[in-house]
Design a protein around this motif. Sequence first.
Motif, PDB file in Angstrom:
ATOM      1  N   UNK A   1       0.829  -1.253  -0.107  1.00 28.59           N
ATOM      2  CA  UNK A   1       0.034   0.057  -0.020  1.00 28.59           C
ATOM      3  C   UNK A   1       0.865   1.546   0.094  1.00 28.59           C
ATOM      4  N   UNK A   2       1.909   1.412  -0.656  1.00 23.77           N
ATOM      5  CA  UNK A   2       2.927   2.475  -0.762  1.00 23.77           C
ATOM      6  C   UNK A   2       3.049   2.762  -2.267  1.00 23.77           C
ATOM      7  N   UNK A   3       2.336   2.416  -3.109  1.00 21.21           N
ATOM      8  CA  UNK A   3       2.703   2.563  -4.516  1.00 21.21           C
ATOM      9  C   UNK A   3       2.921   4.056  -5.080  1.00 21.21           C
ATOM     10  N   UNK A   4       4.004   4.247  -5.714  1.00 20.65           N
ATOM     11  CA  UNK A   4       4.428   5.743  -6.346  1.00 20.65           C
ATOM     12  C   UNK A   4       4.525   5.574  -7.956  1.00 20.65           C
ATOM     13  N   UNK A   5       3.434   6.081  -8.764  1.00 22.75           N
ATOM     14  CA  UNK A   5       3.642   5.617 -10.076  1.00 22.75           C
ATOM     15  C   UNK A   5       4.599   6.588 -10.872  1.00 22.75           C
ATOM     16  N   UNK A   6       4.871   7.741 -10.211  1.00 20.06           N
ATOM     17  CA  UNK A   6       5.982   8.406 -10.804  1.00 20.06           C
ATOM     18  C   UNK A   6       7.375   7.821 -10.656  1.00 20.06           C
ATOM     19  N   UNK A   7       7.417   7.265  -9.398  1.00 23.73           N
ATOM     20  CA  UNK A   7       8.955   6.637  -9.307  1.00 23.73           C
ATOM     21  C   UNK A   7       9.103   5.511 -10.102  1.00 23.73           C
ATOM     22  N   UNK A   8       7.878   4.604 -10.285  1.00 20.55           N
ATOM     23  CA  UNK A   8       7.559   3.298 -10.941  1.00 20.55           C
ATOM     24  C   UNK A   8       7.932   3.518 -12.534  1.00 20.55           C
ATOM     25  N   UNK A   9       7.442   4.689 -13.052  1.00 17.35           N
ATOM     26  CA  UNK A   9       7.582   4.923 -14.605  1.00 17.35           C
ATOM     27  C   UNK A   9       8.989   5.319 -14.619  1.00 17.35           C
ATOM     28  N   UNK A  10       9.800   6.137 -13.805  1.00 15.30           N
ATOM     29  CA  UNK A  10      11.078   6.462 -13.902  1.00 15.30           C
ATOM     30  C   UNK A  10      11.897   5.503 -13.961  1.00 15.30           C
ATOM     31  N   UNK A  11      11.427   4.572 -12.877  1.00 17.51           N
ATOM     32  CA  UNK A  11      12.498   3.251 -12.944  1.00 17.51           C
ATOM     33  C   UNK A  11      12.269   2.518 -14.108  1.00 17.51           C
ATOM     34  N   UNK A  12      11.358   2.354 -14.720  1.00 15.71           N
ATOM     35  CA  UNK A  12      10.967   1.838 -15.924  1.00 15.71           C
ATOM     36  C   UNK A  12      12.123   2.182 -16.984  1.00 15.71           C
ATOM     37  N   UNK A  13      11.938   3.714 -17.267  1.00 17.72           N
ATOM     38  CA  UNK A  13      12.821   4.487 -18.489  1.00 17.72           C
ATOM     39  C   UNK A  13      14.304   4.172 -17.944  1.00 17.72           C
ATOM     40  N   UNK A  14      14.733   4.232 -16.772  1.00 19.09           N
ATOM     41  CA  UNK A  14      15.982   4.201 -16.440  1.00 19.09           C
ATOM     42  C   UNK A  14      16.566   2.685 -16.696  1.00 19.09           C
ATOM     43  N   UNK A  15      15.685   1.624 -16.492  1.00 21.12           N
ATOM     44  CA  UNK A  15      15.993   0.284 -16.406  1.00 21.12           C
ATOM     45  C   UNK A  15      16.282  -0.096 -18.294  1.00 21.12           C
ATOM     46  N   UNK A  16      15.308   0.705 -18.958  1.00 17.26           N
ATOM     47  CA  UNK A  16      15.312   0.655 -20.269  1.00 17.26           C
ATOM     48  C   UNK A  16      16.706   1.155 -21.093  1.00 17.26           C
ATOM     49  N   UNK A  17      16.900   2.148 -20.448  1.00 22.16           N
ATOM     50  CA  UNK A  17      18.463   2.863 -20.873  1.00 22.16           C
ATOM     51  C   UNK A  17      19.611   1.850 -20.440  1.00 22.16           C
ATOM     52  N   UNK A  18      19.572   1.314 -19.172  1.00 18.29           N
ATOM     53  CA  UNK A  18      20.453   0.535 -18.666  1.00 18.29           C
ATOM     54  C   UNK A  18      20.823  -0.875 -19.567  1.00 18.29           C
ATOM     55  N   UNK A  19      19.250  -1.428 -19.816  1.00 20.20           N
ATOM     56  CA  UNK A  19      19.457  -2.811 -20.768  1.00 20.20           C
ATOM     57  C   UNK A  19      19.872  -2.482 -21.852  1.00 20.20           C
ATOM     58  N   UNK A  20      19.515  -1.278 -22.717  1.00 22.61           N
ATOM     59  CA  UNK A  20      20.034  -0.931 -23.895  1.00 22.61           C
ATOM     60  C   UNK A  20      21.651  -0.959 -23.820  1.00 22.61           C
ATOM     61  N   UNK A  21      22.199  -0.184 -23.030  1.00 24.78           N
ATOM     62  CA  UNK A  21      23.687  -0.001 -22.683  1.00 24.78           C
ATOM     63  C   UNK A  21      24.267  -1.047 -22.349  1.00 24.78           C
TER      64      UNK A  21
END
Length: 300
Positions: free
Chosen positions: A33-53
């Motif tokens: 019960x502590x969901x933060x969508x802004x953090x979640x979406x930004x974490x996804x973007x960061x991970x996509x960059x890291x995976x492509x890297x």
Amino acid sequence: MKIKDWLNAFRLRTLPLALSSILMGIIASGIHHSLNWKVGIMAMITTLFLQILSNLANDYGDGMKGTDNANRLGPERTIQSGKITPYQMRVAIIVFSILSLMSGIILIWLSEMNLSEFILFLGLGIGAILSAVFYTIGKKSYGYSGLGDFFVFLFFGLIAVLGTFYLSTSYLSIDVVLPAMSLGFLSTAVMNLNNLRDLENDKISGKMTIAVRLGQKGAKLYQTVLVNLAFFSLLFFVFVNQLPWQVYLSFLIYPLFLIDLNKIDKTVDLKKIDPFLKKTAIKTFLLVALFGVLAFIVNQ
């Protein structure tokens, strides 16, 4: 050089697997019960960059070492084929390193951490970037000494899930280690399939992966252990949190993994292992997505 060559270098089929770990961190924070969508979406973007890297660096490292050659059984890579030059790839690696760092800083900022926490997560972010780059690049690249599995488990399992959870909730819960381990095992399983496919060529090239060290039979057994540990960890998480029975329906995907394991075990021609990489990555994403949907519905 064409756009499709860069898309090939990005290895888009690996992205759902990377997103699965972040999605699991988001789901775990929702269960608490502590969901933060802004953090979640930004974490996804960061991970996509890291995976492509990571994919770009792997293409460059194996290409420059000569590991990617005519004997490799996987899809032809861009440095190997000459479609992207080493200079162009180095520039791309630098660009995605910067994008990963900037995205990570924004992610930490959105979580509203104090200075000490900011420094800690910044260090983890830089560690993730360095881990992505030096898997195959450099004279002492850790992927060539068999440490790739450990770092995948660490960064795409424990740190990805627990980090996303902490950034969303500002605290850690010991039970979240279980789904973090689950995604770590499944991410490692995909890497093991990649290394199993390339076992013979890697051995000749001096790339001493776990699959090379275990041999074909041992690597297949290792694959079975990884997948089963992943499901056991997630099942234990559901049990510990006493989640409603509907969440157990997500484990109906388990037999699909078992079918693949049986086929992998019977596969003699290692070139035929390649399709199972995509299958395992997609099924992992489906498992997490179904788990998340069911957990979200019953928690309403």
